[in-house]
Write a protein that holds these residues in place. Structure first.
Motif, PDB file in Angstrom:
ATOM      1  N   PHE A  91     -16.246   2.925 -12.777  1.00  0.00           N
ATOM      2  CA  PHE A  91     -16.494   1.762 -11.909  1.00  0.00           C
ATOM      3  C   PHE A  91     -17.826   1.089 -12.267  1.00  0.00           C
ATOM      4  O   PHE A  91     -17.938  -0.128 -12.208  1.00  0.00           O
ATOM      5  N   SER A  92     -18.807   1.906 -12.633  1.00  0.00           N
ATOM      6  CA  SER A  92     -20.111   1.344 -12.993  1.00  0.00           C
ATOM      7  C   SER A  92     -19.970   0.481 -14.248  1.00  0.00           C
ATOM      8  O   SER A  92     -20.471  -0.646 -14.298  1.00  0.00           O
ATOM      9  N   ARG A  93     -19.254   0.991 -15.256  1.00  0.00           N
ATOM     10  CA  ARG A  93     -19.074   0.238 -16.512  1.00  0.00           C
ATOM     11  C   ARG A  93     -18.299  -1.043 -16.274  1.00  0.00           C
ATOM     12  O   ARG A  93     -18.489  -2.039 -16.958  1.00  0.00           O
ATOM     13  N   ALA A  94     -17.388  -1.005 -15.278  1.00  0.00           N
ATOM     14  CA  ALA A  94     -16.586  -2.196 -14.994  1.00  0.00           C
ATOM     15  C   ALA A  94     -17.324  -3.169 -14.083  1.00  0.00           C
ATOM     16  O   ALA A  94     -16.785  -4.213 -13.733  1.00  0.00           O
ATOM     17  N   GLY A  95     -18.571  -2.814 -13.707  1.00  0.00           N
ATOM     18  CA  GLY A  95     -19.371  -3.724 -12.880  1.00  0.00           C
ATOM     19  C   GLY A  95     -19.005  -3.731 -11.415  1.00  0.00           C
ATOM     20  O   GLY A  95     -19.025  -4.789 -10.789  1.00  0.00           O
ATOM     21  N   HIS A  96     -18.650  -2.557 -10.871  1.00  0.00           N
ATOM     22  CA  HIS A  96     -18.326  -2.481  -9.440  1.00  0.00           C
ATOM     23  C   HIS A  96     -19.231  -1.474  -8.727  1.00  0.00           C
ATOM     24  O   HIS A  96     -18.801  -0.370  -8.380  1.00  0.00           O
ATOM     25  N   PRO A  97     -20.505  -1.856  -8.503  1.00  0.00           N
ATOM     26  CA  PRO A  97     -21.440  -0.905  -7.889  1.00  0.00           C
ATOM     27  C   PRO A  97     -21.025  -0.470  -6.485  1.00  0.00           C
ATOM     28  O   PRO A  97     -21.297   0.661  -6.092  1.00  0.00           O
ATOM     29  N   ASP A  98     -20.367  -1.378  -5.748  1.00  0.00           N
ATOM     30  CA  ASP A  98     -19.978  -0.997  -4.374  1.00  0.00           C
ATOM     31  C   ASP A  98     -18.928   0.112  -4.373  1.00  0.00           C
ATOM     32  O   ASP A  98     -18.923   0.960  -3.488  1.00  0.00           O
ATOM     33  N   GLU A  99     -18.047   0.095  -5.373  1.00  0.00           N
ATOM     34  CA  GLU A  99     -17.057   1.176  -5.490  1.00  0.00           C
ATOM     35  C   GLU A  99     -17.765   2.491  -5.804  1.00  0.00           C
ATOM     36  O   GLU A  99     -17.388   3.551  -5.316  1.00  0.00           O
ATOM     37  N   VAL A 100     -18.801   2.404  -6.644  1.00  0.00           N
ATOM     38  CA  VAL A 100     -19.575   3.601  -7.006  1.00  0.00           C
ATOM     39  C   VAL A 100     -20.220   4.175  -5.750  1.00  0.00           C
ATOM     40  O   VAL A 100     -20.156   5.384  -5.491  1.00  0.00           O
ATOM     41  N   LEU A 101     -20.805   3.284  -4.938  1.00  0.00           N
ATOM     42  CA  LEU A 101     -21.468   3.744  -3.703  1.00  0.00           C
ATOM     43  C   LEU A 101     -20.453   4.320  -2.718  1.00  0.00           C
ATOM     44  O   LEU A 101     -20.725   5.298  -2.028  1.00  0.00           O
ATOM     45  N   ARG A 102     -19.255   3.715  -2.704  1.00  0.00           N
ATOM     46  CA  ARG A 102     -18.204   4.209  -1.806  1.00  0.00           C
ATOM     47  C   ARG A 102     -17.817   5.638  -2.190  1.00  0.00           C
ATOM     48  O   ARG A 102     -17.655   6.504  -1.323  1.00  0.00           O
ATOM     49  N   LEU A 103     -17.701   5.881  -3.495  1.00  0.00           N
ATOM     50  CA  LEU A 103     -17.363   7.236  -3.967  1.00  0.00           C
ATOM     51  C   LEU A 103     -18.461   8.239  -3.616  1.00  0.00           C
ATOM     52  O   LEU A 103     -18.179   9.376  -3.225  1.00  0.00           O
ATOM     53  N   LEU A 104     -19.700   7.776  -3.741  1.00  0.00           N
ATOM     54  CA  LEU A 104     -20.823   8.662  -3.414  1.00  0.00           C
ATOM     55  C   LEU A 104     -20.780   9.038  -1.921  1.00  0.00           C
ATOM     56  O   LEU A 104     -20.998  10.191  -1.547  1.00  0.00           O
ATOM     57  N   ARG A 105     -20.463   8.032  -1.095  1.00  0.00           N
ATOM     58  CA  ARG A 105     -20.356   8.255   0.360  1.00  0.00           C
ATOM     59  C   ARG A 105     -19.217   9.219   0.648  1.00  0.00           C
ATOM     60  O   ARG A 105     -19.348  10.151   1.434  1.00  0.00           O
ATOM     61  N   GLU A 106     -18.087   8.983  -0.031  1.00  0.00           N
ATOM     62  CA  GLU A 106     -16.892   9.825   0.165  1.00  0.00           C
ATOM     63  C   GLU A 106     -17.209  11.281  -0.199  1.00  0.00           C
ATOM     64  O   GLU A 106     -16.802  12.201   0.500  1.00  0.00           O
TER      65      GLU A 106
END
Length: 563
Positions: A91-106
């Motif tokens: 997700f980070s490579r694809a430019g989706h930081p919010d998805e990365v943060l969502r995974l971290l929260r999950e």
DNA sequence: GTAGGGTTAG
């Protein structure tokens, strides 16, 4: 409705699916192991029974489908930190930081403690998405959770230097923190720091950092030198850049294609094409191989100088060397031909593209549509868009943005609105900015806000500049200053430069001074782009009266910290 | 089953 996915989204999906495949394969392996332990051999009869039962049970499954509980005794499959990390990286490579943060929260919610890699990837995705405050906050959270950073995670934070820490002293303090926490800076850390200082235009600080690196017995490489060469080149220091390249050879660190590409770019800007030829001729001898970027840079330089025929010669030279022209090459050539209105040559290129093994794809069409739109031929741009779709070339977000821009230029705001809602198109910040400008000019701001009320678009510095322009145009200067201070990255040089330009034009020098004093009291450096913008604003305003020049002197003194 | 750095067009 068509479910068209723009190409960056498709790349993100491909990347995530690649990672997901690993997860699915792993879960498959676990399932097979447990089924071997717990299942009895099924006969044909009870198979039919099972299928019939399963189909009746399946009807009672709540939607969305929940997986059945694992067989008794089997350990339920749970994702491990490295599974999360693989997904976060995608997700980070694809430019989706919010998805990365969502995974971290999950992860945290499911009791899976994020490790150093997960935090590092999440911080990196925030840094590359230009969210310095969030990145720093997450770094703090990582420390609070007892996760010890290493050289790699510290190095990621170094990228924030162009935003916040533009002092050599701050850089040294940062290195001190690293050493104190037990991770020694390495060649990547020093190279990143040097790149940050160079980006901020601080060449002396960059050299001091270079010396510090040598003191710490850390050997530089081509990555370390390239940003310094780039900085000299951007200031027209071609001789100095060449001396560094020579020094690299003498020092046993031969420059690579990237370092030479920076130099080729500078030679092209100075129109020293004979020197580029010499450089290419001597490349074997000097131990480097020109790559696609080298030729693209050279071809672009020739096109900009109006030497389109010579550019086509280089295209052949590129093919002779076995280098395949890319979409960038094509974009450069089409761009140049469109600018020169050489329609016949554009057609020549289009017709022969397949013979050359090129596919005139989205980039090629986008370039041509952009040029047509810029030269006011917005109807032609729309026709080209229709042609593109007819030929089966998939438009991307940029294509849609060009079309929406063309429609706005033509005053067709209603059709532009329809485009926004069509084809599963996902608007980005550029779409937002184009429409914001258009609706603002038309005095239909409320309609614009209704249009985007349900869309999740992340805004950028261009949006902020549009808002600041609007407020300054209306003479609402205090609101413009208040708006800047309300932003997360409130002292982004580009936005500050824009606001100060508006304030100077409006004669609000007191507001400018107050803003600079505030920035300096926070230890921020006033970027050179703010200087440029201010000087331009004073020149445009024609501030040659003695009192105004005196005030300008006062402002510059404060910026340079003379007084 | 693993994170971090320098270049080209628009």
């Amino acid at each position: 409705m068509n479910t068209w996915i723009p190409s960056p989204m498709a790349a993100a999906a491909r990347s995530a699916i690649k990672t997901l495949n690993y997860l699915l394969a792993d879960s498959d392996r676990t399932r097979r192991r447990t089924s071997r332990r717990h299942c009895t051999v099924a006969t044909t009869d009870n198979c039919e029974n099972l299928i019939s039962r399963l189909s009746s049970i399946a009807k009672r499954f709540p939607k969305p489908f929940s997986p059945p509980p694992p067989p008794p005794g089997a350990k339920p499959w749970r994702p491990r930190p490295y599974h999360y990390h693989a997904l976060m990286k995608a997700f980070s490579r694809a430019g989706h930081p919010d998805e990365v943060l969502r995974l971290l929260r999950e992860m945290k919610e499911s009791g899976c403690k994020p490790n150093l890699l997960c935090y590092t990837t999440a911080i990196h995705s925030l840094v590359i998405s230009n969210r310095p405050c969030d990145a720093q906050a997450l770094f703090q959270e990582m420390l609070m959770n007892g996760v010890q950073p290493d050289a790699a995670s510290f190095t990621i934070l170094v990228k924030l230097f162009p935003f916040h820490l533009k002092h050599f002293d701050s850089a040294c303090i940062f290195l001190g923190c690293m050493v104190k926490s037990g991770s020694n800076p390495d060649v990547v850390t020093y190279s990143t720091l040097i790149a940050g200082l160079c980006r901020a235009g601080l060449v002396d600080d960059a050299w001091r950092m270079f010396e510090k690196m040598l003191e710490w017995k850390c050997t530089p490489n081509a990555h370390t030198y390239t940003p310094i060469i780039q900085l000299y080149c951007s200031r027209g220091g071609i001789r100095l850049a060449r001396r560094i390249l020579d020094h690299m050879h003498d020092d046993g660190i031969p420059p690579d294609a990237v370092a030479y590409n920076v130099f080729v770019q500078a030679l092209c800007q100075a129109r020293k094409f004979e020197q580029v030829e010499t450089l290419l001729r001597e490349s074997d001898e000097k131990g480097w191989k020109p790559d696609g970027v080298t030729y693209n840079t050279y071809i672009n330089g020739l096109c900009k100088a109006g030497r389109v025929e010579a550019a086509f010669d280089q295209l052949e030279a590129m093919l002779d060397k076995g280098l395949h022209p890319t979409s960038v090459t094509l974009s450069i050539l089409l761009n140049s031909l469109c600018k020169e209105s050489k329609v016949v040559q554009v057609m020549w290129l289009l017709e022969r593209s397949s013979l050359l093994g090129w596919f005139i794809g989205t980039d090629g069409y986008n370039t041509m549509m952009s040029r047509l739109c810029e030269s006011g031929q917005w109807v032609a741009a729309l026709k080209l868009f229709a042609d593109m779709v007819k030929k089966g070339v998939c438009p991307d977000t940029q294509s849609f943005n060009i079309v929406i821009n063309s429609l706005c230029k033509g005053g067709k705001l209603g059709i532009a609105k329809c485009m926004l809602r069509s084809w599963g198109f996902i608007a980005d910040s550029v779409t937002y900015n184009i429409l914001y400008c258009a609706f603002q000019t038309a005095g239909r701001i409320d309609e614009f806000h209704d249009l985007f009320s349900n869309m999740d678009v992340s805004l950028d510095t261009v949006t902020y500049n549009i808002e600041i322009d609007y407020l300054c145009r209306k003479g609402r200067y205090s609101e413009a200053v208040y708006f800047l201070r309300s932003l997360e990255d409130r002292f982004s040089p580009v936005v500050v430069a824009h606001l100060t330009h508006g304030l100077v034009k409006g004669g609000k020098l007191g507001e400018v001074l107050s803003l600079f004093r505030d920035m300096l009291s926070r230890g921020l450096v006033i970027d050179y782009c703010i200087f440029d913008s201010l000087i331009r604003a004073f020149c445009q305003k024609g501030s040659c009266g003695s009192m105004r020049i005196y005030k300008l002197g006062v402002i510059l003194d404060i910026m340079l910290q003379i007084s």
